[in-house]
Design a protein around this motif. Structure first.
Motif, PDB file in Angstrom:
ATOM      1  N   LEU A   1      69.532  57.452  42.219  1.00 44.85           N
ATOM      2  CA  LEU A   1      70.770  56.728  41.338  1.00 44.85           C
ATOM      3  C   LEU A   1      70.408  55.831  42.131  1.00 44.85           C
ATOM      4  O   LEU A   1      71.088  54.967  41.959  1.00 44.85           O
ATOM      5  CB  LEU A   1      71.914  57.351  41.665  1.00 44.85           C
ATOM      6  N   GLY A   2      69.158  55.531  42.565  1.00 42.54           N
ATOM      7  CA  GLY A   2      69.379  54.176  43.687  1.00 42.54           C
ATOM      8  C   GLY A   2      69.901  54.184  44.712  1.00 42.54           C
ATOM      9  O   GLY A   2      69.614  52.985  45.089  1.00 42.54           O
TER      10      GLY A   2
ATOM     11  N   LEU B   1      75.058  51.371  41.285  1.00 40.84           N
ATOM     12  CA  LEU B   1      73.613  53.128  40.658  1.00 40.84           C
ATOM     13  C   LEU B   1      72.505  51.994  40.382  1.00 40.84           C
ATOM     14  O   LEU B   1      72.745  51.473  39.120  1.00 40.84           O
ATOM     15  CB  LEU B   1      74.268  53.937  39.803  1.00 40.84           C
ATOM     16  N   ARG B   2      71.087  52.259  40.468  1.00 39.12           N
ATOM     17  CA  ARG B   2      70.163  51.754  40.388  1.00 39.12           C
ATOM     18  C   ARG B   2      69.199  52.836  40.069  1.00 39.12           C
ATOM     19  O   ARG B   2      68.235  53.011  40.698  1.00 39.12           O
ATOM     20  CB  ARG B   2      69.468  50.677  40.493  1.00 39.12           C
ATOM     21  N   PRO B   3      69.463  53.957  39.376  1.00 39.94           N
ATOM     22  CA  PRO B   3      68.435  54.694  38.680  1.00 39.94           C
ATOM     23  C   PRO B   3      67.039  54.184  38.354  1.00 39.94           C
ATOM     24  O   PRO B   3      66.631  53.766  38.195  1.00 39.94           O
ATOM     25  CB  PRO B   3      68.704  55.661  37.404  1.00 39.94           C
TER      26      PRO B   3
ATOM     27  N   GLY C   1      61.804  54.952  50.234  1.00 33.51           N
ATOM     28  CA  GLY C   1      61.229  53.613  49.694  1.00 33.51           C
ATOM     29  C   GLY C   1      61.738  53.346  47.966  1.00 33.51           C
ATOM     30  O   GLY C   1      62.034  54.091  47.125  1.00 33.51           O
ATOM     31  N   LEU C   2      61.904  51.412  47.671  1.00 34.82           N
ATOM     32  CA  LEU C   2      61.705  51.385  46.444  1.00 34.82           C
ATOM     33  C   LEU C   2      60.528  52.022  45.790  1.00 34.82           C
ATOM     34  O   LEU C   2      59.192  51.511  46.545  1.00 34.82           O
ATOM     35  CB  LEU C   2      62.040  49.750  46.831  1.00 34.82           C
TER      36      LEU C   2
ATOM     37  N   GLU D   1      67.492  63.311  34.066  1.00 33.00           N
ATOM     38  CA  GLU D   1      68.116  62.600  33.832  1.00 33.00           C
ATOM     39  C   GLU D   1      69.337  63.347  32.860  1.00 33.00           C
ATOM     40  O   GLU D   1      70.327  62.827  32.841  1.00 33.00           O
ATOM     41  CB  GLU D   1      66.867  62.232  32.022  1.00 33.00           C
ATOM     42  N   ALA D   2      69.014  64.308  32.671  1.00 36.25           N
ATOM     43  CA  ALA D   2      70.886  64.891  32.668  1.00 36.25           C
ATOM     44  C   ALA D   2      71.886  65.002  34.234  1.00 36.25           C
ATOM     45  O   ALA D   2      73.109  64.210  33.575  1.00 36.25           O
ATOM     46  CB  ALA D   2      71.210  66.368  32.920  1.00 36.25           C
TER      47      ALA D   2
END
Length: 247
Positions: free
Chosen positions: A107-108, A173-175, A184-185, A229-230
């Motif tokens: 989820l980032g 949140l940044r999925p 890591g990014l 994805e779910a």
């Protein structure tokens, strides 16, 4: 203890930490006359990471308050969403929470994770050095004074654990922006940049890739993507509109 006797009542949310006889209503507790209220609460089984306000005879007091004879203490649960000082918000998870760590990263959310048991002192020291919220089911770890911040994970089920953390801390949140393996990014990558990690079928079937800037791991929408994805869609539907924890 043979000092002043006080009366302590715990919020229902804290009932799992205290003996059955103290779970309803105020109960008498003998103190030693020198321990702080925070120490008394912890001695009764409740980590201070789970405590919100401490209210004595109707007024809020700090954990350093010295209890006096006859005082009535209301131990409240932490308010949600919980505001954590400083930014950005990051977490540190112990060796038992690997699935939760991967889902937070999916989820980032910045989620450092120790895949080996490095011991409570080292975990607490890392929490303090990196200003990360320690997530654990180990009450002893959460009682260590050197922790920067911490939270008890109430469930053993990853789905519930994730909902608990997202609901309590409201992280942004940044999925699909973090490596689930190392935190890591991720950055966009061409097929040529990651071809050494691809099997023949993958190389022929996919054209869109990402790669971790830290460990170099390649990502693409493979066989497990629908399951991931779910998880992302459920989290965004329930928690995507929360205000990030930035106090």
């Amino acid at each position: 203890m043979n000092g002043p006797e006080i009366h302590v009542a715990f919020a229902p949310e804290l009932g799992m930490f205290v003996p059955h006889g103290r779970r309803s209503g105020a109960t008498a507790v003998a103190t030693d006359g020198s321990s702080t209220l925070g120490h008394v609460v912890e001695s009764l089984g409740v980590p201070l990471t789970e405590v919100g306000a401490l209210v004595v005879d109707g007024r809020e007091v700090p954990v350093s308050h010295l209890p006096g004879a006859g005082e009535s203490v209301d131990v409240r649960a932490v308010e949600r969403p919980q505001r954590v000082p400083g930014a950005p918000l990051g977490f540190l998870l112990d060796v038992h929470l690997g699935t939760l760590a991967r889902r937070l990263r999916l989820l980032g959310v910045d989620a450092a994770y120790e895949s080996t048991d490095i011991g409570d002192p080292a975990l607490a020291a890392r929490s303090a050095a990196e200003r990360r919220v320690m997530l654990s089911r180990d009450r002893g770890l959460l009682r260590r004074r050197e922790l920067w911040a911490g939270a008890f994970i109430y469930s053993t089920r990853p789905d519930d654990q994730l909902r608990d953390v997202l609901g309590r801390f409201a992280p942004e949140l940044r999925p699909w922006t973090r490596c689930t393996a190392c935190n890591g990014l991720l950055k966009e990558a061409t097929k040529e940049q990651v071809v050494d990690q691809l099997e023949g079928g993958t190389e022929r079937s996919y054209d869109v890739f990402a790669q971790c800037e830290e460990c170099g791991r390649a990502y693409w929408k493979g066989a497990h993507h629908d399951n991931l994805e779910a998880i992302v869609e459920r989290a965004l539907a329930e928690f995507g509109s929360q205000t990030p924890s930035d106090a």
